[in-house]
Motif scaffolding. Structure first.
Motif, PDB file in Angstrom:
ATOM      1  N   TYR A 141       0.844  -1.190   0.000  1.00 53.84           N
ATOM      2  CA  TYR A 141       0.000   0.000   0.000  1.00 53.84           C
ATOM      3  C   TYR A 141       0.882   1.243   0.000  1.00 53.84           C
ATOM      4  O   TYR A 141       1.900   1.299   0.684  1.00 53.84           O
ATOM      5  CB  TYR A 141      -0.894   0.010   1.241  1.00 53.84           C
ATOM      6  CG  TYR A 141      -1.897  -1.127   1.271  1.00 53.84           C
ATOM      7  CD1 TYR A 141      -3.016  -1.114   0.454  1.00 53.84           C
ATOM      8  CD2 TYR A 141      -1.712  -2.210   2.127  1.00 53.84           C
ATOM      9  CE1 TYR A 141      -3.931  -2.156   0.480  1.00 53.84           C
ATOM     10  CE2 TYR A 141      -2.618  -3.260   2.153  1.00 53.84           C
ATOM     11  CZ  TYR A 141      -3.730  -3.223   1.340  1.00 53.84           C
ATOM     12  OH  TYR A 141      -4.629  -4.261   1.364  1.00 53.84           O
ATOM     13  N   PHE A 142       0.464   2.253  -0.778  1.00 56.58           N
ATOM     14  CA  PHE A 142       1.173   3.517  -0.852  1.00 56.58           C
ATOM     15  C   PHE A 142       0.430   4.581  -0.042  1.00 56.58           C
ATOM     16  O   PHE A 142      -0.745   4.411   0.283  1.00 56.58           O
ATOM     17  CB  PHE A 142       1.237   4.021  -2.299  1.00 56.58           C
ATOM     18  CG  PHE A 142       1.868   3.079  -3.281  1.00 56.58           C
ATOM     19  CD1 PHE A 142       3.216   2.787  -3.224  1.00 56.58           C
ATOM     20  CD2 PHE A 142       1.105   2.496  -4.292  1.00 56.58           C
ATOM     21  CE1 PHE A 142       3.806   1.941  -4.146  1.00 56.58           C
ATOM     22  CE2 PHE A 142       1.679   1.642  -5.217  1.00 56.58           C
ATOM     23  CZ  PHE A 142       3.037   1.367  -5.151  1.00 56.58           C
ATOM     24  N   ASN A 143       1.100   5.683   0.240  1.00 55.18           N
ATOM     25  CA  ASN A 143       0.380   6.892   0.618  1.00 55.18           C
ATOM     26  C   ASN A 143       0.232   7.698  -0.668  1.00 55.18           C
ATOM     27  O   ASN A 143       1.185   8.330  -1.136  1.00 55.18           O
ATOM     28  CB  ASN A 143       1.118   7.701   1.683  1.00 55.18           C
ATOM     29  CG  ASN A 143       0.269   8.869   2.180  1.00 55.18           C
ATOM     30  OD1 ASN A 143      -0.469   9.494   1.419  1.00 55.18           O
ATOM     31  ND2 ASN A 143       0.370   9.166   3.461  1.00 55.18           N
ATOM     32  N   ASP A 144      -0.972   7.654  -1.258  1.00 55.41           N
ATOM     33  CA  ASP A 144      -1.207   8.306  -2.541  1.00 55.41           C
ATOM     34  C   ASP A 144      -1.440   9.806  -2.404  1.00 55.41           C
ATOM     35  O   ASP A 144      -1.527  10.516  -3.414  1.00 55.41           O
ATOM     36  CB  ASP A 144      -2.428   7.686  -3.231  1.00 55.41           C
ATOM     37  CG  ASP A 144      -2.222   6.223  -3.581  1.00 55.41           C
ATOM     38  OD1 ASP A 144      -1.065   5.815  -3.778  1.00 55.41           O
ATOM     39  OD2 ASP A 144      -3.226   5.484  -3.652  1.00 55.41           O
ATOM     40  N   THR A 186       5.410   9.241  -2.648  1.00 54.66           N
ATOM     41  CA  THR A 186       4.518   8.268  -3.299  1.00 54.66           C
ATOM     42  C   THR A 186       3.203   8.890  -3.760  1.00 54.66           C
ATOM     43  O   THR A 186       2.370   8.208  -4.358  1.00 54.66           O
ATOM     44  CB  THR A 186       4.232   7.084  -2.362  1.00 54.66           C
ATOM     45  OG1 THR A 186       3.791   7.583  -1.086  1.00 54.66           O
ATOM     46  CG2 THR A 186       5.474   6.231  -2.167  1.00 54.66           C
ATOM     47  N   ARG A 231       5.053   5.615  -7.950  1.00 52.24           N
ATOM     48  CA  ARG A 231       4.281   4.387  -7.725  1.00 52.24           C
ATOM     49  C   ARG A 231       4.434   3.431  -8.901  1.00 52.24           C
ATOM     50  O   ARG A 231       4.564   2.210  -8.709  1.00 52.24           O
ATOM     51  CB  ARG A 231       2.811   4.732  -7.491  1.00 52.24           C
ATOM     52  CG  ARG A 231       2.576   5.671  -6.313  1.00 52.24           C
ATOM     53  CD  ARG A 231       1.123   5.665  -5.872  1.00 52.24           C
ATOM     54  NE  ARG A 231       0.187   6.121  -6.892  1.00 52.24           N
ATOM     55  CZ  ARG A 231      -0.264   7.358  -7.008  1.00 52.24           C
ATOM     56  NH1 ARG A 231       0.183   8.309  -6.188  1.00 52.24           N
ATOM     57  NH2 ARG A 231      -1.152   7.674  -7.940  1.00 52.24           N
ATOM     58  N   GLN A 240       4.287   5.602   3.849  1.00 54.21           N
ATOM     59  CA  GLN A 240       4.668   5.730   2.446  1.00 54.21           C
ATOM     60  C   GLN A 240       4.500   4.395   1.729  1.00 54.21           C
ATOM     61  O   GLN A 240       3.950   4.337   0.620  1.00 54.21           O
ATOM     62  CB  GLN A 240       6.122   6.184   2.336  1.00 54.21           C
ATOM     63  CG  GLN A 240       6.363   7.612   2.764  1.00 54.21           C
ATOM     64  CD  GLN A 240       7.825   8.009   2.636  1.00 54.21           C
ATOM     65  OE1 GLN A 240       8.714   7.172   2.505  1.00 54.21           O
ATOM     66  NE2 GLN A 240       8.091   9.314   2.670  1.00 54.21           N
ATOM     67  N   LEU A 241       4.983   3.342   2.344  1.00 52.07           N
ATOM     68  CA  LEU A 241       4.848   1.988   1.815  1.00 52.07           C
ATOM     69  C   LEU A 241       4.483   1.071   2.980  1.00 52.07           C
ATOM     70  O   LEU A 241       5.105   1.145   4.040  1.00 52.07           O
ATOM     71  CB  LEU A 241       6.155   1.496   1.181  1.00 52.07           C
ATOM     72  CG  LEU A 241       6.718   2.266  -0.008  1.00 52.07           C
ATOM     73  CD1 LEU A 241       8.132   1.783  -0.322  1.00 52.07           C
ATOM     74  CD2 LEU A 241       5.822   2.096  -1.225  1.00 52.07           C
ATOM     75  N   ASP A 271      -4.464   3.294   1.232  1.00 53.92           N
ATOM     76  CA  ASP A 271      -3.574   4.025   0.329  1.00 53.92           C
ATOM     77  C   ASP A 271      -3.772   5.534   0.405  1.00 53.92           C
ATOM     78  O   ASP A 271      -3.158   6.259  -0.383  1.00 53.92           O
ATOM     79  CB  ASP A 271      -3.805   3.576  -1.118  1.00 53.92           C
ATOM     80  CG  ASP A 271      -3.425   2.131  -1.345  1.00 53.92           C
ATOM     81  OD1 ASP A 271      -2.224   1.831  -1.392  1.00 53.92           O
ATOM     82  OD2 ASP A 271      -4.331   1.284  -1.465  1.00 53.92           O
TER      83      ASP A 271
END
Length: 254
Positions: free
Chosen positions: A19-22, A27, A33, A146-147, A177
């Motif tokens: 999972y990202f921080n979109d 990210t 990404r 972030q991840l 995310d």
């Protein structure tokens, strides 16, 4: 090899994700990404750390779910990953990845991704985290990691529940995310009031296609959950929507 007198039931309702921080930090850039998703050795990870028990991801939902669009299967492409970063003018990135050390496969996958990203010039710092602490971080989009490496399963067999919890900008706390997109929100709102099941399914497919195009989440593989049970147990092959055993269905043969 299964011992005599035992059977094995398999379920494919959960999947491993990064999972990202979109919404904030490096990210939040779709190019970052995309490069990350291109760098991971999916086939190697599934074979080495999951014993090959599963299938490579071809969309953001587990393979057993309905209402899934036809999307490309994930694969590693380091050359393209480097080009994506170069075209975006990105270099010398340093990111932090959280993972749950209680699961040995997650520690191995985190280390593999760290190594893969080093090959394209991204430095990753690994930080273990307890699940309870991770849930606290989901309370605000600004604190989403972030991840984050984690395994998730559909809470119900309806694809709409999972896509709404994961990708609605209003779903703070379950939107892992920090994903926010007006078009996705509009499609989800329309699906909520759509009485026709086929039409709703089409809307959910559009959401998944948009999220995939945006590299909003990084699905790795659907993971098979295996349960061994005695021949004297009936109903062990039945599963709850989240992939766990349907305990209420278990019966002992007389």
């Amino acid at each position: 090899m299964v011992s005599a007198g035992l059977k094995v039931a398999s379920s494919a309702t959960s999947a491993a994700y990064v999972y990202f921080n979109d919404s904030s930090g490096p990210t939040a850039n779709p190019a970052v990404r995309e490069a990350i998703t291109l760098a991971y050795d999916y086939s190697g990870g599934l074979a080495k750390f999951r014993g090959g028990a599963g299938s490579l991801a071809d969309g953001p939902l587990p393979a057993s779910m309905s209402c899934r669009p036809t999307l490309p299967t994930v694969k590693q492409d380091l050359t393209k990953a480097k080009k994506v970063l170069a075209d975006a003018g990105l270099a010398n990135l340093t990111l932090t990845m959280r993972f749950q050390p209680a699961f040995s496969e997650q520690a191995q996958e985190a280390t593999l991704l760290q190594s893969n990203l080093k090959q394209i010039g991204i430095t990753v710092k690994l930080q273990p985290i307890a699940f309870a602490d991770y849930l606290t971080l989901l309370g605000k989009f600004s604190t989403v990691p972030q991840l984050m490496l984690a395994t998730d399963a559909a809470p119900y067999p309806d694809a709409g529940v999972m896509v709404s919890q994961e990708f609605s900008s209003k779903a703070v706390g379950t939107n892992k995310d920090a994903y926010s997109d007006p078009q996705v929100d509009s499609l989800l709102a329309k699906a909520t009031s759509e009485p026709d099941a086929a039409e709703r399914c089409g809307l959910y497919k559009q959401v998944q296609t948009l999220v995939t195009k945006d590299h909003g989440v990084m699905p790795l593989y659907t993971v098979d959950s295996l349960t061994a049970y005695s021949n004297g147990v009936q109903g062990a092959g039945l599963r709850a929507p989240n992939g766990s055993l349907a305990v209420a269905s278990l019966r002992l043969s007389e």
